[in-house]
Design a protein around this motif. Structure first.
Motif, PDB file in Angstrom:
ATOM      1  N   ASN A  75     -55.427  88.774 -19.147  1.00 35.27           N
ATOM      2  CA  ASN A  75     -55.754  89.289 -17.812  1.00 35.27           C
ATOM      3  C   ASN A  75     -57.035  88.669 -17.268  1.00 35.27           C
ATOM      4  OD1 ASN A  75     -53.526  91.067 -17.686  1.00 35.27           O
ATOM      5  ND2 ASN A  75     -54.633  92.575 -18.924  1.00 35.27           N
ATOM      6  N   PHE A  76     -58.023  88.500 -18.137  1.00 35.95           N
ATOM      7  CA  PHE A  76     -59.304  87.946 -17.717  1.00 35.95           C
ATOM      8  C   PHE A  76     -59.478  86.486 -18.133  1.00 35.95           C
ATOM      9  CE2 PHE A  76     -59.970  92.524 -17.953  1.00 35.95           C
ATOM     10  CZ  PHE A  76     -60.594  92.789 -16.740  1.00 35.95           C
ATOM     11  N   GLY A  77     -58.546  85.978 -18.934  1.00 34.01           N
ATOM     12  CA  GLY A  77     -58.652  84.592 -19.381  1.00 34.01           C
ATOM     13  C   GLY A  77     -59.823  84.346 -20.301  1.00 34.01           C
ATOM     14  N   LEU A  78     -60.148  85.329 -21.156  1.00 32.28           N
ATOM     15  CA  LEU A  78     -61.330  85.208 -22.016  1.00 32.28           C
ATOM     16  C   LEU A  78     -60.976  85.539 -23.462  1.00 32.28           C
ATOM     17  CD1 LEU A  78     -63.983  87.038 -19.802  1.00 32.28           C
ATOM     18  CD2 LEU A  78     -63.816  84.571 -20.197  1.00 32.28           C
ATOM     19  N   PRO A  79     -61.586  84.842 -24.417  1.00 31.09           N
ATOM     20  CA  PRO A  79     -61.452  85.232 -25.823  1.00 31.09           C
ATOM     21  C   PRO A  79     -62.393  86.393 -26.130  1.00 31.09           C
ATOM     22  CG  PRO A  79     -62.835  83.300 -25.667  1.00 31.09           C
ATOM     23  CD  PRO A  79     -62.395  83.610 -24.268  1.00 31.09           C
ATOM     24  N   TYR A  80     -62.067  87.169 -27.146  1.00 33.81           N
ATOM     25  CA  TYR A  80     -62.960  88.238 -27.578  1.00 33.81           C
ATOM     26  C   TYR A  80     -62.770  88.449 -29.071  1.00 33.81           C
ATOM     27  CZ  TYR A  80     -58.787  91.208 -27.341  1.00 33.81           C
ATOM     28  OH  TYR A  80     -57.525  91.743 -27.529  1.00 33.81           O
ATOM     29  N   ALA A  81     -63.788  89.029 -29.690  1.00 29.14           N
ATOM     30  CA  ALA A  81     -63.781  89.228 -31.138  1.00 29.14           C
ATOM     31  C   ALA A  81     -63.302  90.629 -31.480  1.00 29.14           C
ATOM     32  CB  ALA A  81     -65.175  89.009 -31.702  1.00 29.14           C
TER      33      ALA A  81
END
Length: 290
Positions: free
Chosen positions: A208-214
């Motif tokens: 949805n945001f086009g971001l990686p996360y841990a």
């Protein structure tokens, strides 16, 4: 923070050399690291890798890009270069092109070289001229080493690439673990060497945001030893996405990077790491996509 401090003290007392559960299992795989003259890349942003194939080095400046990759040797070096130069017509108007010539180094007796220049297809005819110097060296029956630079206007950097960087190239066989992703929590020097405290995690991607996360399902901390020859790539916090700077395994540099990152972001930095067969960390690199 109190929980993490207590866990750190306990980990340092136990000196656990590798992950206890779900971590390093002792298996290592064949890979390569690049031998090169770092002085020949002075003034450029550089990062190198240890890989079984793919990108081994990337360097760039205001007027120069360099890449070194290990790729499938699907043909002789001369034929691979000829095909690569011919493909330039897909993205540029070719201005000049040399003949493919044989080129050898002490480490790579079977190689080839070509140079060509072009303007982007989007230019009207007065735009930047890009000059490419490309080499391919046969490594073995399966792999070839591809070395190329693209420059625009910096003839001195181009000359250093051809006269200094390329002649010094070599490959070092390595044995490495699979790559792990961790929060880097602390760094401490003990009587037998330098240790880092890590909190393993995994990376997910938010479409949805086009971001990686841990994602950190287990807050357990582990303490692992750094090899005295470990390759350390620390964040150089100069922008939204950080560039990296190479460092020797030094407590002050690693601890300073952790503390500065935490002060800016209120979370420990994420790193990738590789183990050797003895369970020591031989490569520690900031995960700079966050």
């Amino acid at each position: 923070m109190l929980k993490r401090l207590c866990a750190l003290i306990l980990a340092l007392m136990l000196l656990c050399p590798v992950f206890a559960e779900g971590g390093f299992d002792g298996q290592v795989y064949s890979a390569y690291s690049l031998i090169y003259d770092e002085g020949a890349l002075s003034g450029l942003d550089v990062i190198s890798y240890i890989e079984p194939s793919g990108l081994l080095l990337s360097a760039y400046g205001e007027q120069l890009d360099i890449s070194v990759t290990l790729e499938e040797a699907n043909d002789a070096p001369a034929q691979m270069l000829a095909a690569r130069a011919a493909s330039a017509a897909r993205y540029g108007n070719v201005i000049s092109k040399s003949e493919v010539s044989a080129f050898s180094l002490p480490s790579f007796p079977n190689g080839a070289y070509i140079s060509y220049s072009y303007r982007s297809l989007r230019d009207s005819g007065s735009g930047e001229v890009y000059t490419v110097d490309a080499y391919i060296f046969r490594v073995n029956d399966e792999l070839a080493l591809s070395v190329s630079q693209t420059s625009w206007g910096d003839e001195g950097a181009r000359q250093r690439f051809n006269a200094s960087f390329v002649p010094a190239l070599g490959l070092q066989p390595r044995r490495i673990s699979t790559e792990y992703v961790v929060f880097l929590v602390a760094c401490d020097r003990l009587s037998d060497g330098l240790y880092v405290t890590i909190d393993p995690c995994r990376m997910e991607y938010d479409s949805n945001f086009g971001l990686p996360y841990a994602v950190n399902d287990d807050p357990t901390l582990y303490t692992v030893k750094l090899s005295a020859q470990a390759e350390i790539w620390l964040p150089e916090m100069s922008g939204a996405l950080y560039s990296m700077v190479k460092s020797a395994p030094q407590e002050a540099a690693i601890r300073g990077a952790i503390e500065e990152f935490y002060a800016r972001n209120q979370v420990e930095p994420i790193f990738t790491l590789l183990f050797d067969a003895g369970g020591e960390v031989i490569r520690l690199q900031h995960y700079n996509a966050l």
